[in-house]
Each structure stands twice: as C-alpha cells, then as structure tokens.
Design a protein around this motif. Sequence first.
Motif, PDB file in Angstrom:
ATOM      1  N   VAL A  68      52.698   2.842   8.095  1.00  0.00           N
ATOM      2  CA  VAL A  68      51.593   3.698   8.529  1.00  0.00           C
ATOM      3  C   VAL A  68      52.173   4.970   9.141  1.00  0.00           C
ATOM      4  CG1 VAL A  68      51.350   2.586  10.816  1.00  0.00           C
ATOM      5  CG2 VAL A  68      49.362   3.664   9.764  1.00  0.00           C
ATOM      6  N   VAL A  69      51.427   6.073   8.955  1.00  0.00           N
ATOM      7  CA  VAL A  69      51.821   7.340   9.579  1.00  0.00           C
ATOM      8  C   VAL A  69      50.636   7.849  10.382  1.00  0.00           C
ATOM      9  CG1 VAL A  69      52.782   9.641   9.225  1.00  0.00           C
ATOM     10  CG2 VAL A  69      53.180   7.876   7.501  1.00  0.00           C
ATOM     11  N   ALA A  70      50.860   8.163  11.641  1.00  0.00           N
ATOM     12  CA  ALA A  70      49.814   8.712  12.510  1.00  0.00           C
ATOM     13  C   ALA A  70      50.102  10.199  12.703  1.00  0.00           C
ATOM     14  CB  ALA A  70      49.821   7.990  13.856  1.00  0.00           C
ATOM     15  N   ALA A  71      49.036  11.011  12.618  1.00  0.00           N
ATOM     16  CA  ALA A  71      49.227  12.467  12.640  1.00  0.00           C
ATOM     17  C   ALA A  71      48.612  13.101  13.881  1.00  0.00           C
ATOM     18  CB  ALA A  71      48.608  13.083  11.392  1.00  0.00           C
ATOM     19  N   ARG A  72      49.284  14.164  14.326  1.00  0.00           N
ATOM     20  CA  ARG A  72      48.812  14.895  15.491  1.00  0.00           C
ATOM     21  C   ARG A  72      47.707  15.884  15.115  1.00  0.00           C
ATOM     22  NH1 ARG A  72      50.930  15.667  19.896  1.00  0.00           N
ATOM     23  NH2 ARG A  72      50.496  17.478  21.150  1.00  0.00           N
ATOM     24  N   SER A  73      47.745  16.400  13.869  1.00  0.00           N
ATOM     25  CA  SER A  73      46.781  17.450  13.489  1.00  0.00           C
ATOM     26  C   SER A  73      45.987  17.023  12.258  1.00  0.00           C
ATOM     27  CB  SER A  73      47.526  18.750  13.174  1.00  0.00           C
ATOM     28  OG  SER A  73      48.225  18.609  11.952  1.00  0.00           O
ATOM     29  N   HIS A  74      44.795  17.627  12.118  1.00  0.00           N
ATOM     30  CA  HIS A  74      43.974  17.345  10.938  1.00  0.00           C
ATOM     31  C   HIS A  74      44.677  17.813   9.668  1.00  0.00           C
ATOM     32  CE1 HIS A  74      40.568  15.769  13.079  1.00  0.00           C
ATOM     33  NE2 HIS A  74      40.699  16.735  13.971  1.00  0.00           N
ATOM     34  N   LEU A  75      45.406  18.913   9.788  1.00  0.00           N
ATOM     35  CA  LEU A  75      46.097  19.439   8.604  1.00  0.00           C
ATOM     36  C   LEU A  75      47.093  18.400   8.071  1.00  0.00           C
ATOM     37  CD1 LEU A  75      46.758  21.862   6.723  1.00  0.00           C
ATOM     38  CD2 LEU A  75      48.579  22.438   8.338  1.00  0.00           C
ATOM     39  N   LEU A  76      47.910  17.863   8.963  1.00  0.00           N
ATOM     40  CA  LEU A  76      48.912  16.876   8.521  1.00  0.00           C
ATOM     41  C   LEU A  76      48.232  15.597   8.037  1.00  0.00           C
ATOM     42  CD1 LEU A  76      51.688  17.397  11.216  1.00  0.00           C
ATOM     43  CD2 LEU A  76      51.921  17.761   8.754  1.00  0.00           C
ATOM     44  N   HIS A  77      47.152  15.210   8.707  1.00  0.00           N
ATOM     45  CA  HIS A  77      46.442  13.999   8.294  1.00  0.00           C
ATOM     46  C   HIS A  77      45.873  14.175   6.883  1.00  0.00           C
ATOM     47  CE1 HIS A  77      42.840  11.164   8.536  1.00  0.00           C
ATOM     48  NE2 HIS A  77      43.907  10.400   8.470  1.00  0.00           N
ATOM     49  N   ASP A  78      45.252  15.318   6.623  1.00  0.00           N
ATOM     50  CA  ASP A  78      44.674  15.568   5.287  1.00  0.00           C
ATOM     51  C   ASP A  78      45.773  15.591   4.221  1.00  0.00           C
ATOM     52  OD1 ASP A  78      42.271  15.753   6.544  1.00  0.00           O
ATOM     53  OD2 ASP A  78      42.123  17.936   6.460  1.00  0.00           O
TER      54      ASP A  78
ATOM     55  N   PRO B 211      37.509   0.039   3.136  1.00  0.00           N
ATOM     56  CA  PRO B 211      37.057  -0.189   4.512  1.00  0.00           C
ATOM     57  C   PRO B 211      38.016  -1.038   5.354  1.00  0.00           C
ATOM     58  CG  PRO B 211      35.272  -0.591   2.947  1.00  0.00           C
ATOM     59  CD  PRO B 211      36.507  -0.378   2.132  1.00  0.00           C
ATOM     60  N   THR B 212      38.648  -2.054   4.762  1.00  0.00           N
ATOM     61  CA  THR B 212      39.556  -2.900   5.553  1.00  0.00           C
ATOM     62  C   THR B 212      40.795  -2.098   5.968  1.00  0.00           C
ATOM     63  OG1 THR B 212      38.868  -4.660   4.061  1.00  0.00           O
ATOM     64  CG2 THR B 212      40.587  -5.202   5.647  1.00  0.00           C
ATOM     65  N   VAL B 213      41.285  -1.290   5.020  1.00  0.00           N
ATOM     66  CA  VAL B 213      42.460  -0.458   5.319  1.00  0.00           C
ATOM     67  C   VAL B 213      42.076   0.616   6.339  1.00  0.00           C
ATOM     68  CG1 VAL B 213      44.192   1.079   4.320  1.00  0.00           C
ATOM     69  CG2 VAL B 213      43.417  -0.932   3.031  1.00  0.00           C
ATOM     70  N   SER B 214      40.884   1.193   6.171  1.00  0.00           N
ATOM     71  CA  SER B 214      40.440   2.233   7.125  1.00  0.00           C
ATOM     72  C   SER B 214      40.349   1.661   8.539  1.00  0.00           C
ATOM     73  CB  SER B 214      39.074   2.796   6.732  1.00  0.00           C
ATOM     74  OG  SER B 214      39.128   3.311   5.436  1.00  0.00           O
ATOM     75  N   GLY B 215      39.954   0.389   8.653  1.00  0.00           N
ATOM     76  CA  GLY B 215      39.886  -0.252   9.973  1.00  0.00           C
ATOM     77  C   GLY B 215      41.257  -0.301  10.621  1.00  0.00           C
ATOM     78  N   PHE B 216      42.268  -0.665   9.826  1.00  0.00           N
ATOM     79  CA  PHE B 216      43.646  -0.702  10.342  1.00  0.00           C
ATOM     80  C   PHE B 216      44.100   0.706  10.741  1.00  0.00           C
ATOM     81  CE2 PHE B 216      48.249  -0.361   9.214  1.00  0.00           C
ATOM     82  CZ  PHE B 216      48.735  -1.063  10.306  1.00  0.00           C
ATOM     83  N   GLU B 217      43.795   1.679   9.882  1.00  0.00           N
ATOM     84  CA  GLU B 217      44.200   3.069  10.171  1.00  0.00           C
ATOM     85  C   GLU B 217      43.530   3.574  11.458  1.00  0.00           C
ATOM     86  OE1 GLU B 217      44.936   4.557   5.550  1.00  0.00           O
ATOM     87  OE2 GLU B 217      42.956   4.809   6.442  1.00  0.00           O
ATOM     88  N   ALA B 218      42.257   3.230  11.629  1.00  0.00           N
ATOM     89  CA  ALA B 218      41.541   3.688  12.829  1.00  0.00           C
ATOM     90  C   ALA B 218      42.163   3.066  14.079  1.00  0.00           C
ATOM     91  CB  ALA B 218      40.068   3.310  12.719  1.00  0.00           C
ATOM     92  N   ALA B 219      42.571   1.806  13.971  1.00  0.00           N
ATOM     93  CA  ALA B 219      43.179   1.141  15.131  1.00  0.00           C
ATOM     94  C   ALA B 219      44.504   1.813  15.497  1.00  0.00           C
ATOM     95  CB  ALA B 219      43.402  -0.344  14.823  1.00  0.00           C
ATOM     96  N   ILE B 220      45.306   2.134  14.483  1.00  0.00           N
ATOM     97  CA  ILE B 220      46.596   2.793  14.756  1.00  0.00           C
ATOM     98  C   ILE B 220      46.369   4.169  15.378  1.00  0.00           C
ATOM     99  CG2 ILE B 220      48.670   3.806  13.658  1.00  0.00           C
ATOM    100  CD1 ILE B 220      48.780   0.777  13.881  1.00  0.00           C
ATOM    101  N   ALA B 221      45.407   4.921  14.820  1.00  0.00           N
ATOM    102  CA  ALA B 221      45.137   6.257  15.369  1.00  0.00           C
ATOM    103  C   ALA B 221      44.722   6.142  16.832  1.00  0.00           C
ATOM    104  CB  ALA B 221      44.048   6.952  14.553  1.00  0.00           C
ATOM    105  N   ALA B 222      43.912   5.133  17.146  1.00  0.00           N
ATOM    106  CA  ALA B 222      43.449   4.953  18.524  1.00  0.00           C
ATOM    107  C   ALA B 222      44.606   4.579  19.449  1.00  0.00           C
ATOM    108  CB  ALA B 222      42.363   3.882  18.576  1.00  0.00           C
ATOM    109  N   VAL B 223      45.512   3.753  18.943  1.00  0.00           N
ATOM    110  CA  VAL B 223      46.624   3.291  19.780  1.00  0.00           C
ATOM    111  C   VAL B 223      47.669   4.392  19.989  1.00  0.00           C
ATOM    112  CG1 VAL B 223      48.564   1.662  19.820  1.00  0.00           C
ATOM    113  CG2 VAL B 223      46.308   0.858  19.179  1.00  0.00           C
ATOM    114  N   GLU B 224      47.954   5.153  18.919  1.00  0.00           N
ATOM    115  CA  GLU B 224      48.990   6.197  19.025  1.00  0.00           C
ATOM    116  C   GLU B 224      48.437   7.508  19.582  1.00  0.00           C
ATOM    117  OE1 GLU B 224      52.132   6.160  18.846  1.00  0.00           O
ATOM    118  OE2 GLU B 224      52.832   4.608  17.476  1.00  0.00           O
ATOM    119  N   GLY B 225      47.099   7.610  19.703  1.00  0.00           N
ATOM    120  CA  GLY B 225      46.508   8.864  20.183  1.00  0.00           C
ATOM    121  C   GLY B 225      46.561   9.950  19.117  1.00  0.00           C
ATOM    122  N   ALA B 226      46.311   9.556  17.854  1.00  0.00           N
ATOM    123  CA  ALA B 226      46.404  10.496  16.728  1.00  0.00           C
ATOM    124  C   ALA B 226      45.010  10.937  16.288  1.00  0.00           C
ATOM    125  CB  ALA B 226      47.113   9.804  15.556  1.00  0.00           C
ATOM    126  N   VAL B 227      44.936  12.050  15.538  1.00  0.00           N
ATOM    127  CA  VAL B 227      43.641  12.436  14.977  1.00  0.00           C
ATOM    128  C   VAL B 227      43.285  11.503  13.819  1.00  0.00           C
ATOM    129  CG1 VAL B 227      43.886  14.879  15.602  1.00  0.00           C
ATOM    130  CG2 VAL B 227      44.488  14.148  13.306  1.00  0.00           C
TER     131      VAL B 227
END
Length: 402
Positions: free
Chosen positions: A226-236, A61-77
């Motif tokens: 961290v890596v932010a992805a444009r598509s669900h495929l790349l994120h998965d 959960p702590t890592v997911s919080g960081f990942e969610a923040a990056i996705a929100a900032v970079e505009g990633a899925v």
Amino acid sequence: MRGTQHLETRLVHAGEREPVSGARATVLPIYASSTFVQPSAAELDRAFDEDGLVYSRHANPTVSGFEAAIAAVEGAVGAVAFASGMAAVHAALLAAGTPRGASQPQPCAILAAQDLYGASRTLLRQFFEAQGWPLTFCDMTDLACVEEQLRSQPTIVFLEPISNPLLKVCDLPRIVELAHAVGARVVVDNTLASPIVLRPLEHGADLVVHSATKYLGGHGDALGGVVAARSHLLHDTLRRYAKLLGATLGPFEARLLSRGLKTLALRVRQQSANALVVARWLTTQPRVRQVYYPGLETHPQHRLAAELFGGLFGGLVSFDLEPATPAAAYALMDSLELILPATTLGDVYSLISYSARSSHRDMTADERRQLGIGDGLLRLSVGIEDVRDIIADLEQALQRVA
Ligand SMILES: Cc1ncc(COP(=O)(O)O)c(C=O)c1O
C-alpha cells in the motif's frame, strides 16, 4: 422475465445482485466481483470518469475499505493498495518521478538509502537506473553525506527509517527538511516501523509505502502492499498507475489485511516489548558478538529513536554470531524449535532469517561487507509469544552452535 428463465440461466443469475434489505454487516464484506453494474448506462459512464465502481482493477469496495483505513492511520489524503510490497514500491517511485502537471513519469535522479531492502535496491538498479534514472546511494544516518548528495538536486529521496537488517535509524524530519529545500519528494518505506512506531507523513514525507504482507497483515496469510499519499496530486497519480500497471490488491487479501489492522497496535506494542527483552538478553550471551536494536542504550541512534518513536522500538532484533560463519548461522537456525526460519517479518510468530542468503542474497559478498552485513548476521522478527519461550528457544539453539 425471471419466471420464464431456463435452468442454465437461473444457475448463473439466481441469488446474485439481490438488494438485501436491513442487512448491515459489522465488517465490510468481501466483494468478490471483478465488475460492477450501475443502475443505468449513463451512471456507468459517469462512474468511469469519477473512479466509481466499474471494474475491480479501478476500485473495489473491500479494497477501498482497506485503503481508507491506511489513509486514516497514516494521516494521508488517500492510499492505494497493491498486490505486493514490491508493486507498491514500484508505483510510489513512478508517482514521485512524475512532474507536476505531467501525465507520465520522467527519468529523474533518485537518492536512495544504501540500506534499503535488497529487492528494492535491485529494482532501483535493474529497472530505474537501467532505464536512465540517475541513481545514487548514501548512508541516511550520515546527515553530512545526505547534505552533500542533495547538492546535485535529486527529484526523489527514497529511504527506510529503520534499516534492514542492521536497524539503523535515520533522522527523518531533518532529511525531509533538507530534501524539500532542494525540491525533492521524499518516499518512505515504513514497513519495518509500522504506523504504530512512526507515521512519516507527520514528519513531512510525501509518500509512505508498506509491504502490508508484514506488520499490517501480521498473520502470514496475505501478500499485499500500500502507498499512502500526502497530496491529492500524488494520490491521483498512484491510482492512475495502479489501474494501468494492474498489480492491484484482490478483495480476499484486502479483507485479511483489514482484519490484521484491527490488532496492529496491540501486536506491535507486544512485539516491541518482547524484542527489548530479547535484545537485552542476547547482549549477555557468549555466542553473540553484537546485538543491533534501537531500544538498547548502546545503539548509535538510540536517543533519536526514543524521540521519534514515542517509546517503542519495533519488533526486529539483529545479531552477529560468534563465530561469524554461515555454518554457525545454519546450525542455529536448524536447532530452533519455536522460532520459524522463514523469509518474512512482522508476523505474530517469531521468525528468523539469514540476511546474506535471503533479503540481501542478490548482493555480492563485497557489497554486503561494505554495508556491514557479515556472514554471522541473523535477523529475528520477534512475535507475540510469551517472551520466556522465545528466549528458551534461543538459549537451547545457541548452546548447540557451541
Ligand atoms: C522493507 C520492505 N519493503 C518492501 C518489501 C517487499 O514486500 P513484498 O514481499 O510484500 O513484495 C519487503 C519484503 O520483505 C520489505 O521488507
């Protein structure tokens, strides 16, 4: 059964897993737990399939919080965090090299910027190229060269929009357009720019990588990527590789990096403002042969940078000393009293590094010369201190070089 437990049993279980009613922490707590208990065996089984809370290498959960923040900032899925920037670069290239519908990466051609961070360049050479991934380098600021190289239809284009250490700026929107026209995926290492200066997904990039160790964390106390992805495929795909490769971010580092993120905009704005003042001042110094900073009107890509970066030019300034010798560079570094001679960038503290012996030390002198990295080149990462103190420190140190 609890009342009958013996001392040793109570020592390991008491106080754990108690639901804390009404406790709503204002920040995400550190979940220092390698594994998670689900309410039933059936729910545990489902959690395995749905990337739920099973085991911290899969999700925490702590890592997911960081990942969610990056996705929100970079505009990633979505975003996936790693233990270091290099682990993030590695995973991003593997994900970009995984064909649609395939479950594993397949050796494919990479067109990479010649001015990449030294270790990324070495990774490309010693791992990817050595395992049969065709590799070509080109100057990403030279669009004719990019177009020419794209004729061979690479699968991946890998670049840094602000290069290290010469701070060249490439035309990211145009390169993305050209790369997509031949079906290539564009992977951008955005470490030096930070999402405050540039958000590559807004310009069509497919994956954005950060060494979170640098601007995102910003306080020199945590290593991460961290890596932010444009598509669900790349994120998965990234998530799958992160689980298998295992270079995942720990919850303590995730907490430090999340804390850093909160002041990212303030820090980068101050660092950029300070860097512009320092760069202008350096141009007036007799012991400085050349200054590299995209915010200077004399910088070859100044107009492009002004358009792309919305008025900020980042916190890095590089300069060539006169004389351009290792002895002069060492004398300057040893004379500094405030600016720290340390191999990193993006911290609140001002830092200086000698590229030939740090980020690019794996290259031969000839390779460095071809890139324009001379023996007198120093890279300054400007911090958030009062800029008058930064300049005073440089001034006294430059006098000692003389
Ligand atoms: C542009 C860039 N990318 C990637 C990295 C690697 O990051 P880390 O040191 O967190 O592995 C660095 C480190 O300096 C960097 O400057």
